[in-house]
Design an enzyme around this catalytic site. Sequence first.
Site, PDB file in Angstrom:
ATOM      1  N   HIS A   1       8.702  11.991  -2.326  1.00 55.00           N
ATOM      2  CA  HIS A   1       8.927  10.958  -1.321  1.00 55.00           C
ATOM      3  C   HIS A   1      10.075  11.361  -0.387  1.00 55.00           C
ATOM      4  O   HIS A   1      11.083  10.657  -0.268  1.00 55.00           O
ATOM      5  CB  HIS A   1       9.243   9.620  -1.997  1.00 55.00           C
ATOM      6  CG  HIS A   1       8.347   8.499  -1.591  1.00 55.00           C
ATOM      7  ND1 HIS A   1       7.007   8.477  -1.904  1.00 55.00           N
ATOM      8  CD2 HIS A   1       8.577   7.360  -0.874  1.00 55.00           C
ATOM      9  CE1 HIS A   1       6.462   7.361  -1.435  1.00 55.00           C
ATOM     10  NE2 HIS A   1       7.389   6.675  -0.796  1.00 55.00           N
TER      11      HIS A   1
ATOM     12  N   ASP B   1       9.347   7.065   5.809  1.00 55.13           N
ATOM     13  CA  ASP B   1       8.024   6.514   6.114  1.00 55.13           C
ATOM     14  C   ASP B   1       6.975   7.618   6.131  1.00 55.13           C
ATOM     15  O   ASP B   1       7.284   8.781   6.405  1.00 55.13           O
ATOM     16  CB  ASP B   1       8.035   5.834   7.493  1.00 55.13           C
ATOM     17  CG  ASP B   1       9.000   4.670   7.573  1.00 55.13           C
ATOM     18  OD1 ASP B   1       8.952   3.818   6.680  1.00 55.13           O
ATOM     19  OD2 ASP B   1       9.793   4.643   8.532  1.00 55.13           O
ATOM     20  N   GLY B   2       5.736   7.236   5.872  1.00 54.20           N
ATOM     21  CA  GLY B   2       4.621   8.168   6.027  1.00 54.20           C
ATOM     22  C   GLY B   2       4.432   9.151   4.898  1.00 54.20           C
ATOM     23  O   GLY B   2       3.713  10.150   5.059  1.00 54.20           O
ATOM     24  N   ASN B   3       5.038   8.891   3.745  1.00 50.39           N
ATOM     25  CA  ASN B   3       4.929   9.845   2.629  1.00 50.39           C
ATOM     26  C   ASN B   3       3.501   9.993   2.119  1.00 50.39           C
ATOM     27  O   ASN B   3       3.046  11.108   1.849  1.00 50.39           O
ATOM     28  CB  ASN B   3       5.854   9.420   1.487  1.00 50.39           C
ATOM     29  CG  ASN B   3       7.312   9.607   1.825  1.00 50.39           C
ATOM     30  OD1 ASN B   3       7.835  10.708   1.804  1.00 50.39           O
ATOM     31  ND2 ASN B   3       7.995   8.509   2.157  1.00 50.39           N
ATOM     32  N   GLY B   4       2.795   8.874   1.975  1.00 50.64           N
ATOM     33  CA  GLY B   4       1.423   8.941   1.484  1.00 50.64           C
ATOM     34  C   GLY B   4       0.520   9.699   2.430  1.00 50.64           C
ATOM     35  O   GLY B   4      -0.235  10.590   2.022  1.00 50.64           O
ATOM     36  N   ARG B   5       0.586   9.358   3.718  1.00 48.49           N
ATOM     37  CA  ARG B   5      -0.253  10.034   4.710  1.00 48.49           C
ATOM     38  C   ARG B   5       0.085  11.522   4.796  1.00 48.49           C
ATOM     39  O   ARG B   5      -0.816  12.369   4.850  1.00 48.49           O
ATOM     40  CB  ARG B   5      -0.073   9.365   6.079  1.00 48.49           C
ATOM     41  CG  ARG B   5      -0.857   8.071   6.257  1.00 48.49           C
ATOM     42  CD  ARG B   5      -0.321   7.228   7.396  1.00 48.49           C
ATOM     43  NE  ARG B   5       0.902   6.530   6.984  1.00 48.49           N
ATOM     44  CZ  ARG B   5       1.676   5.827   7.821  1.00 48.49           C
ATOM     45  NH1 ARG B   5       1.372   5.756   9.102  1.00 48.49           N
ATOM     46  NH2 ARG B   5       2.747   5.208   7.357  1.00 48.49           N
ATOM     47  N   THR B   6       1.363  11.851   4.784  1.00 50.47           N
ATOM     48  CA  THR B   6       1.765  13.256   4.870  1.00 50.47           C
ATOM     49  C   THR B   6       1.309  14.028   3.631  1.00 50.47           C
ATOM     50  O   THR B   6       0.871  15.178   3.732  1.00 50.47           O
ATOM     51  CB  THR B   6       3.292  13.367   5.036  1.00 50.47           C
ATOM     52  OG1 THR B   6       3.687  12.628   6.199  1.00 50.47           O
ATOM     53  CG2 THR B   6       3.730  14.810   5.193  1.00 50.47           C
ATOM     54  N   SER B   7       1.382  13.406   2.475  1.00 52.61           N
ATOM     55  CA  SER B   7       0.960  14.076   1.232  1.00 52.61           C
ATOM     56  C   SER B   7      -0.548  14.305   1.215  1.00 52.61           C
ATOM     57  O   SER B   7      -1.021  15.360   0.763  1.00 52.61           O
ATOM     58  CB  SER B   7       1.378  13.232   0.021  1.00 52.61           C
ATOM     59  OG  SER B   7       2.781  13.096  -0.024  1.00 52.61           O
ATOM     60  N   ARG B   8      -1.296  13.337   1.719  1.00 50.86           N
ATOM     61  CA  ARG B   8      -2.749  13.524   1.786  1.00 50.86           C
ATOM     62  C   ARG B   8      -3.099  14.594   2.821  1.00 50.86           C
ATOM     63  O   ARG B   8      -4.063  15.355   2.644  1.00 50.86           O
ATOM     64  CB  ARG B   8      -3.438  12.189   2.085  1.00 50.86           C
ATOM     65  CG  ARG B   8      -3.335  11.197   0.924  1.00 50.86           C
ATOM     66  CD  ARG B   8      -4.147   9.936   1.131  1.00 50.86           C
ATOM     67  NE  ARG B   8      -3.603   9.043   2.148  1.00 50.86           N
ATOM     68  CZ  ARG B   8      -2.665   8.109   1.925  1.00 50.86           C
ATOM     69  NH1 ARG B   8      -2.141   7.982   0.714  1.00 50.86           N
ATOM     70  NH2 ARG B   8      -2.256   7.310   2.890  1.00 50.86           N
TER      71      ARG B   8
END
Length: 265
Positions: A178, A182-189
Amino acid sequence: MELVNLIKKYNDLQISEVIDHDRFNLIAIDHHSTRIEGSTLTEVETQVLINEGRTPNGKPLEESLMVTDHHAALLFTIENAKAKRTLSIALLQEINALVMRNTGKVYNTMLGTVDSRTGAFRKGNVTAGVSYFPNFDKVERLTTDLIKKLNEAINSPLSIAEQLNLSFDAHFSLVSIHPYYDGNGRTSRLLMNYIQAYYDLPLAIVRSENKAAYIQALIDTRQKENIEIFREFMAGEYAFLLTQEIEKFEEMKKPSKGRGFTFLF
């Protein structure tokens, strides 16, 4: 391995060669990834927004901006993967900056100001639900170590199954660090999609309707320290996507048998 056989069938059928298939597949990724993060746009509304630039009536502008930002980040990610650009802190920050370009915020902390639109690492501690993430002072080291391990793996000979697992593991590892406000989920995907595009694999989608199961898989994997939990979840999502695409393609190729035209409007 079932997934390897599905990938072979998908490629043998040349599904990606169908007119506009890739474009609509990218829009599906935009739709599901942003819905996981709170967008209420339907898939049709997402298509119209990306293809025609028309925002849906009665929905917050921020949701449309989230979708268009994600699309720009996705195109950037795939372009760099196809060009074999080496993974780096800078590349991840560029991806995150695109994800947050129009919806990011400025955070004022005791250690200074962080503009989440720049891809800068967080300077404070964060939680999400029951999940606690590493202290901010560990973020740069952990992310650097992750990038190093991913590059070592990418530069090693890997089977298709290992390539897929590498993409799933990268997804899990980055979101668990993390590193951003912001945007951790989208960046990880998107990091997962980068690795898949690097190897010319079909791109994975985490379906928004499975958000609860997705989050639970992340939590269970962390708590039990067992990456196979997340791998199994992602393999299920991947198999569903490929099976669905293969079935749609095979149905489309069937002769009409005198049914005549089918009108879609």
